[in-house]
Design a protein around this motif. Structure first.
Motif, PDB file in Angstrom:
ATOM      1  N   TYR A  35      -4.703  -8.322  14.665  1.00  0.00           N
ATOM      2  CA  TYR A  35      -5.954  -8.187  15.445  1.00  0.00           C
ATOM      3  C   TYR A  35      -6.905  -9.358  15.223  1.00  0.00           C
ATOM      4  CZ  TYR A  35      -4.891  -3.513  17.238  1.00  0.00           C
ATOM      5  OH  TYR A  35      -4.336  -2.447  17.914  1.00  0.00           O
ATOM      6  N   ASP A  39       0.992  -0.938   9.593  1.00  0.00           N
ATOM      7  CA  ASP A  39       1.284   0.266  10.379  1.00  0.00           C
ATOM      8  C   ASP A  39       2.790   0.535  10.376  1.00  0.00           C
ATOM      9  OD1 ASP A  39       0.603   1.099  13.905  1.00  0.00           O
ATOM     10  OD2 ASP A  39       1.024   2.354  12.169  1.00  0.00           O
ATOM     11  N   SER A  55       0.286  -6.138  23.247  1.00  0.00           N
ATOM     12  CA  SER A  55       1.159  -6.045  22.065  1.00  0.00           C
ATOM     13  C   SER A  55       2.109  -4.871  22.261  1.00  0.00           C
ATOM     14  CB  SER A  55       0.336  -5.909  20.791  1.00  0.00           C
ATOM     15  OG  SER A  55      -0.173  -4.610  20.655  1.00  0.00           O
ATOM     16  N   ILE A  58       0.829  -1.217   0.000  1.00  0.00           N
ATOM     17  CA  ILE A  58       0.000   0.000   0.000  1.00  0.00           C
ATOM     18  C   ILE A  58       0.857   1.258   0.000  1.00  0.00           C
ATOM     19  CG2 ILE A  58      -0.233   0.297   2.520  1.00  0.00           C
ATOM     20  CD1 ILE A  58      -3.274   0.747   1.995  1.00  0.00           C
ATOM     21  N   CYS A  66       4.966  -0.591   8.272  1.00  0.00           N
ATOM     22  CA  CYS A  66       5.402  -0.333   6.903  1.00  0.00           C
ATOM     23  C   CYS A  66       5.169   1.124   6.516  1.00  0.00           C
ATOM     24  CB  CYS A  66       4.575  -1.233   5.976  1.00  0.00           C
ATOM     25  SG  CYS A  66       5.552  -2.004   4.728  1.00  0.00           S
ATOM     26  N   CYS A 121      -6.450  -4.537   4.498  1.00  0.00           N
ATOM     27  CA  CYS A 121      -7.471  -5.415   5.099  1.00  0.00           C
ATOM     28  C   CYS A 121      -7.443  -5.191   6.609  1.00  0.00           C
ATOM     29  CB  CYS A 121      -7.178  -6.869   4.755  1.00  0.00           C
ATOM     30  SG  CYS A 121      -7.104  -7.164   2.994  1.00  0.00           S
ATOM     31  N   ILE A 122      -8.156  -4.192   7.043  1.00  0.00           N
ATOM     32  CA  ILE A 122      -8.100  -3.735   8.438  1.00  0.00           C
ATOM     33  C   ILE A 122      -8.466  -4.864   9.405  1.00  0.00           C
ATOM     34  CG2 ILE A 122      -9.058  -2.075  10.089  1.00  0.00           C
ATOM     35  CD1 ILE A 122      -9.694  -0.273   7.597  1.00  0.00           C
ATOM     36  N   SER A 123      -7.688  -4.981  10.460  1.00  0.00           N
ATOM     37  CA  SER A 123      -7.927  -5.901  11.580  1.00  0.00           C
ATOM     38  C   SER A 123      -7.703  -7.375  11.256  1.00  0.00           C
ATOM     39  CB  SER A 123      -9.355  -5.753  12.128  1.00  0.00           C
ATOM     40  OG  SER A 123      -9.398  -4.715  13.092  1.00  0.00           O
ATOM     41  N   GLY A 155       2.560   3.936  15.690  1.00  0.00           N
ATOM     42  CA  GLY A 155       3.246   2.913  14.907  1.00  0.00           C
ATOM     43  C   GLY A 155       3.273   1.590  15.650  1.00  0.00           C
ATOM     44  N   GLU A 178       3.017 -10.607  11.008  1.00  0.00           N
ATOM     45  CA  GLU A 178       2.963 -10.812  12.452  1.00  0.00           C
ATOM     46  C   GLU A 178       2.147 -12.060  12.730  1.00  0.00           C
ATOM     47  OE1 GLU A 178       4.942  -7.467  12.131  1.00  0.00           O
ATOM     48  OE2 GLU A 178       4.767  -8.813  13.828  1.00  0.00           O
ATOM     49  N   GLY A 206       3.630  -2.685  14.120  1.00  0.00           N
ATOM     50  CA  GLY A 206       4.142  -3.578  13.082  1.00  0.00           C
ATOM     51  C   GLY A 206       3.117  -3.687  11.974  1.00  0.00           C
ATOM     52  N   CYS A 250      -6.643  -2.748  -1.171  1.00  0.00           N
ATOM     53  CA  CYS A 250      -5.247  -3.175  -1.305  1.00  0.00           C
ATOM     54  C   CYS A 250      -5.024  -4.418  -0.440  1.00  0.00           C
ATOM     55  CB  CYS A 250      -4.312  -2.053  -0.857  1.00  0.00           C
ATOM     56  SG  CYS A 250      -2.582  -2.536  -0.924  1.00  0.00           S
ATOM     57  N   ASP A 272      -6.339 -13.192   0.848  1.00  0.00           N
ATOM     58  CA  ASP A 272      -7.252 -12.052   0.722  1.00  0.00           C
ATOM     59  C   ASP A 272      -7.529 -11.737  -0.742  1.00  0.00           C
ATOM     60  OD1 ASP A 272      -5.709 -10.712   3.627  1.00  0.00           O
ATOM     61  OD2 ASP A 272      -7.787 -11.381   3.450  1.00  0.00           O
TER      62      ASP A 272
HETATM   63  N1  LIG Z   1       4.088  -5.215  18.006  1.00  0.00           N
HETATM   64  C1  LIG Z   1       3.075  -4.444  17.639  1.00  0.00           C
HETATM   65  O1  LIG Z   1       2.623  -3.488  18.276  1.00  0.00           O
HETATM   66  C2  LIG Z   1       2.454  -4.780  16.356  1.00  0.00           C
HETATM   67  C3  LIG Z   1       2.847  -5.914  15.731  1.00  0.00           C
HETATM   68  C4  LIG Z   1       2.227  -6.214  14.526  1.00  0.00           C
HETATM   69  C5  LIG Z   1       1.267  -5.414  13.986  1.00  0.00           C
HETATM   70  N2  LIG Z   1       0.934  -4.302  14.596  1.00  0.00           N
HETATM   71  C6  LIG Z   1      -0.080  -3.560  13.906  1.00  0.00           C
HETATM   72  O2  LIG Z   1      -1.199  -4.374  14.122  1.00  0.00           O
HETATM   73  C7  LIG Z   1      -2.182  -3.722  14.846  1.00  0.00           C
HETATM   74  C8  LIG Z   1      -3.346  -3.606  13.901  1.00  0.00           C
HETATM   75  O3  LIG Z   1      -3.701  -4.939  13.555  1.00  0.00           O
HETATM   76  P1  LIG Z   1      -4.315  -5.209  12.112  1.00  0.00           P
HETATM   77  O4  LIG Z   1      -4.653  -6.645  12.041  1.00  0.00           O
HETATM   78  O5  LIG Z   1      -5.391  -4.199  11.879  1.00  0.00           O
HETATM   79  O6  LIG Z   1      -3.142  -4.812  11.113  1.00  0.00           O
HETATM   80  P2  LIG Z   1      -1.969  -5.689  10.465  1.00  0.00           P
HETATM   81  O7  LIG Z   1      -1.489  -6.714  11.428  1.00  0.00           O
HETATM   82  O8  LIG Z   1      -0.992  -4.751   9.929  1.00  0.00           O
HETATM   83  O9  LIG Z   1      -2.686  -6.475   9.232  1.00  0.00           O
HETATM   84  C9  LIG Z   1      -3.620  -5.832   8.379  1.00  0.00           C
HETATM   85  C10 LIG Z   1      -3.450  -6.319   6.968  1.00  0.00           C
HETATM   86  O10 LIG Z   1      -2.448  -5.540   6.331  1.00  0.00           O
HETATM   87  C11 LIG Z   1      -1.663  -6.413   5.521  1.00  0.00           C
HETATM   88  N3  LIG Z   1      -0.379  -5.755   5.233  1.00  0.00           N
HETATM   89  C12 LIG Z   1       0.795  -5.871   5.874  1.00  0.00           C
HETATM   90  N4  LIG Z   1       1.723  -5.086   5.283  1.00  0.00           N
HETATM   91  C13 LIG Z   1       1.107  -4.467   4.229  1.00  0.00           C
HETATM   92  C14 LIG Z   1       1.528  -3.559   3.220  1.00  0.00           C
HETATM   93  N5  LIG Z   1       2.781  -3.102   3.155  1.00  0.00           N
HETATM   94  N6  LIG Z   1       0.618  -3.143   2.311  1.00  0.00           N
HETATM   95  C15 LIG Z   1      -0.656  -3.574   2.355  1.00  0.00           C
HETATM   96  N7  LIG Z   1      -1.128  -4.438   3.286  1.00  0.00           N
HETATM   97  C16 LIG Z   1      -0.233  -4.889   4.203  1.00  0.00           C
HETATM   98  C17 LIG Z   1      -1.592  -7.678   6.316  1.00  0.00           C
HETATM   99  O11 LIG Z   1      -1.278  -8.751   5.459  1.00  0.00           O
HETATM  100  C18 LIG Z   1      -3.033  -7.774   6.800  1.00  0.00           C
HETATM  101  O12 LIG Z   1      -3.809  -8.352   5.772  1.00  0.00           O
HETATM  102  C19 LIG Z   1      -1.587  -2.398  15.258  1.00  0.00           C
HETATM  103  O13 LIG Z   1      -1.090  -2.503  16.567  1.00  0.00           O
HETATM  104  C20 LIG Z   1      -0.459  -2.180  14.308  1.00  0.00           C
HETATM  105  O14 LIG Z   1       0.629  -1.468  14.889  1.00  0.00           O
HETATM  106  C21 LIG Z   1       1.484  -3.961  15.773  1.00  0.00           C
END
Ligand SMILES: NC(=O)c1ccc[n+]([C@H]2O[C@H](COP(=O)([O-])OP(=O)(O)OC[C@H]3O[C@@H](n4cnc5c(N)ncnc54)[C@H](O)[C@@H]3O)[C@@H](O)[C@H]2O)c1
Length: 447
Positions: free
Chosen positions: A181, A93, A416, A70, A95, A175-177, A88, A391, A90, A213, A219
């Protein structure tokens, strides 16, 4: 005003005053222009014979499916699946923060977090996207209750409303959450597509493109299948409505019942009909434009890849309302008998760590689908955003294992973030952060 605050504000003002070509010189990595991402309907047309261009009444001309990173998309805004600290983490987020640069973190720091289901907007800084809309999805950990569904739907609605309020015309959603999550991918896609479609029906003139995206092959398959029904050109609501108005199309086999679920039933029936019409395979293959670090900028009349996109500078200039600064807002009065799911998540019990986005903890590859960043594209020495380590699900890592199924968002998030704090030097915990500070930009403007 501290030096840091001046820096991000000054940088934001400078970047937003640039025209498209000037801005392209500032991008960190390669980028994909909007006109290189076909609309969903164009796929049908490429399959069938080319029809002469006519102003489209189809919603399928307002949406696209894109598989990849994205942070490479040159759109007015990309949506970030953030956590409530907005500082921020992982996944996508991490990225986005890496690709945008440190000014993004500085501006997010000024936002005082964000509640689940809400959204806030910042500048995109070094990204090809002009803005980033940060939204906080629900933590589902594999099970989806009414409140998770409502919160996820709200993420899409709030993000689209912020886009509209700021006069922006193109947006890309991850793909939020569905990552850490743990919201199941299939129901999440259903909610995303239906929420966007329903919003587009009422706001067609306000927006040029919504890009879904996806990053994982799983997905990609889910969205291809569902979009062939939800946005199939043959079944567009406008087409059937206008045709019915002309009286030359019999009402659909099953009359659209206006049950208590109203639109819901009608949509489901429409989907059953569409299901019988089969599914089309749609592929989106686009090649990113190498980053235009060359001060001379692209050759005038360069290849189609360098072709001017809709000049976001002018288009947005005409439409743009000044992006309001994120103003701290009065705590929303809780309305009596507020329906379940629209409850504000409980204020975070512990201070959130203002931790700079930590490096992603090494995580096992979640899917066969590798990071879609192709080293080939960076042979000129520019650096791609660090490859995304998918993750593990929250449920996968013992340290964040939820202790009970109904753990509230905050406990899991804190876990987390604790995970983060083991990784990164904890910044002074901001115990002053409270829900009162959480800001909903959109409501500010409504007032
Ligand atoms: N250690 C941490 O705090 C930690 C670790 C991992 C993820 N996160 C993140 O995860 C939490 C949110 O969870 P979430 O499931 O909504 O988000 P997520 O874990 O980022 O996953 C959401 C979607 O985004 C996809 N994705 C990953 N990288 C990209 C990219 N470059 N371009 C497009 N899509 C991508 C991923 O495959 C998934 O389908 C937040 O805390 C955020 O910071 C945090």
């Amino acid at each position: 005003m501290s030096k840091k605050k001046k820096e991000w504000r000054a940088e934001k003002e400078r970047l937003l005053s640039l025209g498209l070509e000037e801005r392209r010189k500032e991008y960190r990595g390669s980028y994909i222009t909007l006109d290189n991402i076909p609309t969903w309907r164009k796929h049908d047309k490429s399959a069938a014979k080319e029809e002469e261009e006519e102003p489209s009444v189809f919603l399928s001309d307002k949406v696209s499916l894109f598989k990849g990173d994205i942070t490479t998309l040159e759109v007015d805004a990309i949506v970030n699946a953030a956590n409530s600290s907005l500082l921020g983490g992982g996944g996508v987020d991490g990225c986005i923060h890496r690709a945008a640069g440190h000014f993004l973190y500085e501006e997010c720091l000024s936002l005082n977090g964000c509640d689940t289901g809400k959204a806030k907007i910042t500048c995109g800084y070094d990204l090809p996207a002009k803005y980033v809309i940060h939204t906080v999805g629900p933590i589902a950990r594999g099970n989806v209750g009414p409140s998770q569904k409502t919160d996820l739907e709200s993420c899409y609605k709030y993000s689209l409303e912020l886009l509209k309020e700021n006069g922006l015309r193109s947006v890309a959603f991850p793909c939020i959450s569905t990552g850490i999550y743990g919201f199941p991918n299939e129901p999440a896609a259903e909610i995303a597509l239906k929420t966007v479609r329903n919003w587009l029906k009422k706001n067609k003139a306000e927006i040029d493109r919504v890009i879904f995206c996806v990053f994982l092959e799983m997905d990609h398959k889910i969205y291809k299948d569902k979009m062939s029904r939800v946005f199939s050109a043959d079944n567009e609501v406008e087409k059937s409505e206008s045709a019915q108005e002309e009286g030359n199309t019999p009402p659909s086999k099953k009359s659209k019942s206006k049950s208590k679920d109203g639109e819901e039933d009608a949509d489901e029936e429409q989907e059953e009909e569409e299901e019988e019409e089969g599914k089309g395979e749609k592929e989106t293959e686009v090649t990113p434009v190498e980053n235009q670090k060359d001060p001379a900028g692209p050759e005038p009349g360069g290849s189609s890849e360098e072709k001017e996109t809709t000049d976001r500078g002018s288009a947005t200039e005409e439409k743009k309302k000044k992006v309001p600064e994120n103003q701290p807002e009065e705590q929303e009065e809780k309305k009596e008998g507020e329906k379940e799911g629209s409850e504000e998540p409980p204020a975070e019990t512990a201070p959130s760590l203002n931790t700079p986005s930590p490096k992603d903890p090494a995580a096992p590859e979640k899917e066969e689908d590798k990071n879609s960043v192709d080293p080939e594209k960076f042979k000129d020495g520019s650096q791609p955003p660090e490859p995304m380590e998918m993750e593990g699900d929250v449920g996968e890592s013992p340290s964040t294992e939820a202790k009970k199924t109904d753990t509230s968002n905050n406990d899991v998030e804190m876990e987390s973030q604790n995970l983060d704090s083991q990784e990164a030097e904890p910044v002074q915990a901001d115990s002053s952060q409270s829900k009162d500070d959480s800001v909903e930009q959109m409501d500010t403007r409504k007032e």
